[in-house]
Design a protein around this motif. Structure first.
Motif, PDB file in Angstrom:
ATOM      1  N   VAL A 224       0.838  -1.189   0.000  1.00 41.37           N
ATOM      2  CA  VAL A 224       0.000   0.000   0.000  1.00 41.37           C
ATOM      3  C   VAL A 224       0.881   1.251   0.000  1.00 41.37           C
ATOM      4  CG1 VAL A 224      -1.765   1.278   1.262  1.00 41.37           C
ATOM      5  CG2 VAL A 224      -1.805  -1.211   1.267  1.00 41.37           C
ATOM      6  N   PHE A 225       0.595   2.157  -0.923  1.00 43.34           N
ATOM      7  CA  PHE A 225       1.277   3.446  -0.993  1.00 43.34           C
ATOM      8  C   PHE A 225       0.226   4.545  -0.981  1.00 43.34           C
ATOM      9  CE2 PHE A 225       4.396   0.605  -2.840  1.00 43.34           C
ATOM     10  CZ  PHE A 225       5.549   1.013  -2.208  1.00 43.34           C
ATOM     11  N   GLN A 226       0.585   5.693  -0.456  1.00 47.66           N
ATOM     12  CA  GLN A 226      -0.365   6.803  -0.437  1.00 47.66           C
ATOM     13  C   GLN A 226       0.113   7.943  -1.322  1.00 47.66           C
ATOM     14  OE1 GLN A 226      -0.099   9.004   3.456  1.00 47.66           O
ATOM     15  NE2 GLN A 226       0.148   6.954   4.233  1.00 47.66           N
ATOM     16  N   THR A 227      -0.852   8.564  -1.992  1.00 49.66           N
ATOM     17  CA  THR A 227      -0.542   9.733  -2.795  1.00 49.66           C
ATOM     18  C   THR A 227      -0.401  10.937  -1.870  1.00 49.66           C
ATOM     19  OG1 THR A 227      -2.874  10.257  -3.114  1.00 49.66           O
ATOM     20  CG2 THR A 227      -1.831   8.854  -4.795  1.00 49.66           C
ATOM     21  N   ARG A 228       0.132  12.010  -2.373  1.00 46.07           N
ATOM     22  CA  ARG A 228       0.276  13.224  -1.563  1.00 46.07           C
ATOM     23  C   ARG A 228      -1.078  13.762  -1.133  1.00 46.07           C
ATOM     24  NH1 ARG A 228       3.804  17.532  -4.219  1.00 46.07           N
ATOM     25  NH2 ARG A 228       3.790  18.360  -2.124  1.00 46.07           N
TER      26      ARG A 228
ATOM     27  N   ILE B  99      -1.383  -1.049  -4.160  1.00 42.23           N
ATOM     28  CA  ILE B  99      -2.586  -0.237  -3.989  1.00 42.23           C
ATOM     29  C   ILE B  99      -2.117   1.186  -3.744  1.00 42.23           C
ATOM     30  CG2 ILE B  99      -4.534   0.280  -2.489  1.00 42.23           C
ATOM     31  CD1 ILE B  99      -4.756  -2.679  -1.904  1.00 42.23           C
ATOM     32  N   TYR B 100      -2.638   2.132  -4.529  1.00 39.36           N
ATOM     33  CA  TYR B 100      -2.335   3.546  -4.339  1.00 39.36           C
ATOM     34  C   TYR B 100      -3.547   4.202  -3.696  1.00 39.36           C
ATOM     35  CZ  TYR B 100       1.644   2.892  -7.402  1.00 39.36           C
ATOM     36  OH  TYR B 100       2.815   2.455  -7.953  1.00 39.36           O
ATOM     37  N   LEU B 101      -3.392   4.658  -2.462  1.00 41.81           N
ATOM     38  CA  LEU B 101      -4.471   5.354  -1.770  1.00 41.81           C
ATOM     39  C   LEU B 101      -4.579   6.743  -2.373  1.00 41.81           C
ATOM     40  CD1 LEU B 101      -3.570   4.248   1.847  1.00 41.81           C
ATOM     41  CD2 LEU B 101      -5.306   3.271   0.350  1.00 41.81           C
ATOM     42  N   GLU B 102      -5.696   7.046  -2.984  1.00 41.95           N
ATOM     43  CA  GLU B 102      -5.872   8.302  -3.705  1.00 41.95           C
ATOM     44  C   GLU B 102      -6.514   9.391  -2.850  1.00 41.95           C
ATOM     45  OE1 GLU B 102      -4.734   8.799  -6.745  1.00 41.95           O
ATOM     46  OE2 GLU B 102      -4.208   6.746  -7.237  1.00 41.95           O
ATOM     47  N   ALA B 103      -7.558   9.052  -2.093  1.00 46.78           N
ATOM     48  CA  ALA B 103      -8.284  10.080  -1.340  1.00 46.78           C
ATOM     49  C   ALA B 103      -9.095   9.432  -0.233  1.00 46.78           C
ATOM     50  CB  ALA B 103      -9.208  10.866  -2.265  1.00 46.78           C
ATOM     51  N   VAL B 104      -9.377  10.230   0.796  1.00 47.08           N
ATOM     52  CA  VAL B 104     -10.258   9.809   1.878  1.00 47.08           C
ATOM     53  C   VAL B 104     -11.031  11.034   2.333  1.00 47.08           C
ATOM     54  CG1 VAL B 104      -8.556  10.157   3.716  1.00 47.08           C
ATOM     55  CG2 VAL B 104     -10.451   8.555   4.068  1.00 47.08           C
TER      56      VAL B 104
ATOM     57  N   PHE C  64      -3.833  12.042  -0.563  1.00 48.52           N
ATOM     58  CA  PHE C  64      -4.325  11.202   0.525  1.00 48.52           C
ATOM     59  C   PHE C  64      -3.609  11.555   1.834  1.00 48.52           C
ATOM     60  CE2 PHE C  64      -3.979   7.621   3.356  1.00 48.52           C
ATOM     61  CZ  PHE C  64      -5.296   7.202   3.464  1.00 48.52           C
ATOM     62  N   ALA C  65      -2.301  11.717   1.780  1.00 47.22           N
ATOM     63  CA  ALA C  65      -1.531  12.021   2.994  1.00 47.22           C
ATOM     64  C   ALA C  65      -1.993  13.338   3.627  1.00 47.22           C
ATOM     65  CB  ALA C  65      -0.039  12.079   2.664  1.00 47.22           C
ATOM     66  N   ARG C  66      -2.262  14.344   2.797  1.00 47.40           N
ATOM     67  CA  ARG C  66      -2.747  15.628   3.327  1.00 47.40           C
ATOM     68  C   ARG C  66      -4.118  15.470   3.966  1.00 47.40           C
ATOM     69  NH1 ARG C  66      -0.786  17.694  -1.645  1.00 47.40           N
ATOM     70  NH2 ARG C  66      -2.922  17.734  -2.404  1.00 47.40           N
ATOM     71  N   GLN C  67      -5.013  14.726   3.323  1.00 50.60           N
ATOM     72  CA  GLN C  67      -6.354  14.524   3.867  1.00 50.60           C
ATOM     73  C   GLN C  67      -6.303  13.702   5.150  1.00 50.60           C
ATOM     74  OE1 GLN C  67      -8.090  12.680   0.435  1.00 50.60           O
ATOM     75  NE2 GLN C  67      -8.850  14.617  -0.399  1.00 50.60           N
ATOM     76  N   TYR C  68      -5.477  12.683   5.169  1.00 55.50           N
ATOM     77  CA  TYR C  68      -5.362  11.805   6.326  1.00 55.50           C
ATOM     78  C   TYR C  68      -4.836  12.562   7.545  1.00 55.50           C
ATOM     79  CZ  TYR C  68      -4.103   7.703   9.094  1.00 55.50           C
ATOM     80  OH  TYR C  68      -4.001   6.768  10.101  1.00 55.50           O
ATOM     81  N   LYS C  69      -3.885  13.435   7.308  1.00 54.43           N
ATOM     82  CA  LYS C  69      -3.271  14.200   8.399  1.00 54.43           C
ATOM     83  C   LYS C  69      -4.291  15.090   9.110  1.00 54.43           C
ATOM     84  CE  LYS C  69      -0.152  17.283   7.286  1.00 54.43           C
ATOM     85  NZ  LYS C  69       1.107  17.959   6.919  1.00 54.43           N
ATOM     86  N   LYS C  70      -5.331  15.517   8.409  1.00 58.43           N
ATOM     87  CA  LYS C  70      -6.347  16.409   8.976  1.00 58.43           C
ATOM     88  C   LYS C  70      -7.426  15.667   9.763  1.00 58.43           C
ATOM     89  CE  LYS C  70      -5.806  19.736   5.254  1.00 58.43           C
ATOM     90  NZ  LYS C  70      -6.451  20.351   4.093  1.00 58.43           N
ATOM     91  N   LEU C  71      -7.455  14.334   9.676  1.00 55.42           N
ATOM     92  CA  LEU C  71      -8.504  13.566  10.340  1.00 55.42           C
ATOM     93  C   LEU C  71      -8.272  13.489  11.849  1.00 55.42           C
ATOM     94  CD1 LEU C  71      -8.765  10.528   7.892  1.00 55.42           C
ATOM     95  CD2 LEU C  71     -10.288  12.512   8.013  1.00 55.42           C
ATOM     96  N   HIS C  72      -9.366  13.393  12.602  1.00 53.96           N
ATOM     97  CA  HIS C  72      -9.267  13.154  14.035  1.00 53.96           C
ATOM     98  C   HIS C  72      -8.756  11.730  14.256  1.00 53.96           C
ATOM     99  CE1 HIS C  72     -11.187  16.859  15.311  1.00 53.96           C
ATOM    100  NE2 HIS C  72     -12.042  16.703  14.301  1.00 53.96           N
ATOM    101  N   ASP C  73      -8.171  11.491  15.412  1.00 48.18           N
ATOM    102  CA  ASP C  73      -7.564  10.179  15.694  1.00 48.18           C
ATOM    103  C   ASP C  73      -8.556   9.025  15.575  1.00 48.18           C
ATOM    104  OD1 ASP C  73      -5.139  11.394  16.112  1.00 48.18           O
ATOM    105  OD2 ASP C  73      -5.313  11.410  18.307  1.00 48.18           O
TER     106      ASP C  73
END
Length: 94
Positions: free
Chosen positions: A6-10, A76-81, A12-21
């Motif tokens: 599993v790899f994450q796109t930039r 798998i490329y994680l694109e967005a969440v 996805f990483a930005r969106q993930y960082k903003k999520l609550h724990d």
């Protein structure tokens, strides 16, 4: 197909960082289940045909995890969440 790397796109990483724990923990669960069975998700149509989407609930909100699969190298490329609202519109913009 067995488990994939599993790899994450930039994005996805930005969106993930903003999520609550607690939401991030639910996203992690969705990622683990997706990595073990990447073909189980709903495949989109049209200009998002390469995208697969897993829907899950967190904090009584519907969230979507969008990803693409590279079968040849089993990646798998994680694109967005994010929440359902405007999810597909935002993916089309980038």
């Amino acid at each position: 197909m067995s488990a994939c790397a599993v790899f994450q796109t930039r994005r996805f990483a930005r969106q993930y960082k903003k999520l609550h724990d607690n939401v991030a923990a639910d996203v992690n669960q969705a990622i683990v289940s997706t990595a073990s069975n990447p073909e189980s998700a709903e495949r989109k149509k049209g200009d998002l045909a390469a995208l697969r989407v897993v829907k899950f609930k967190s904090q009584d909100q519907l969230y979507l995890l969008g990803y693409t699969v590279e079968d040849a190298v089993r990646l798998i490329y994680l694109e967005a969440v994010g929440q359902h609202e405007n999810f597909y519109r935002d993916i089309k913009r980038s």
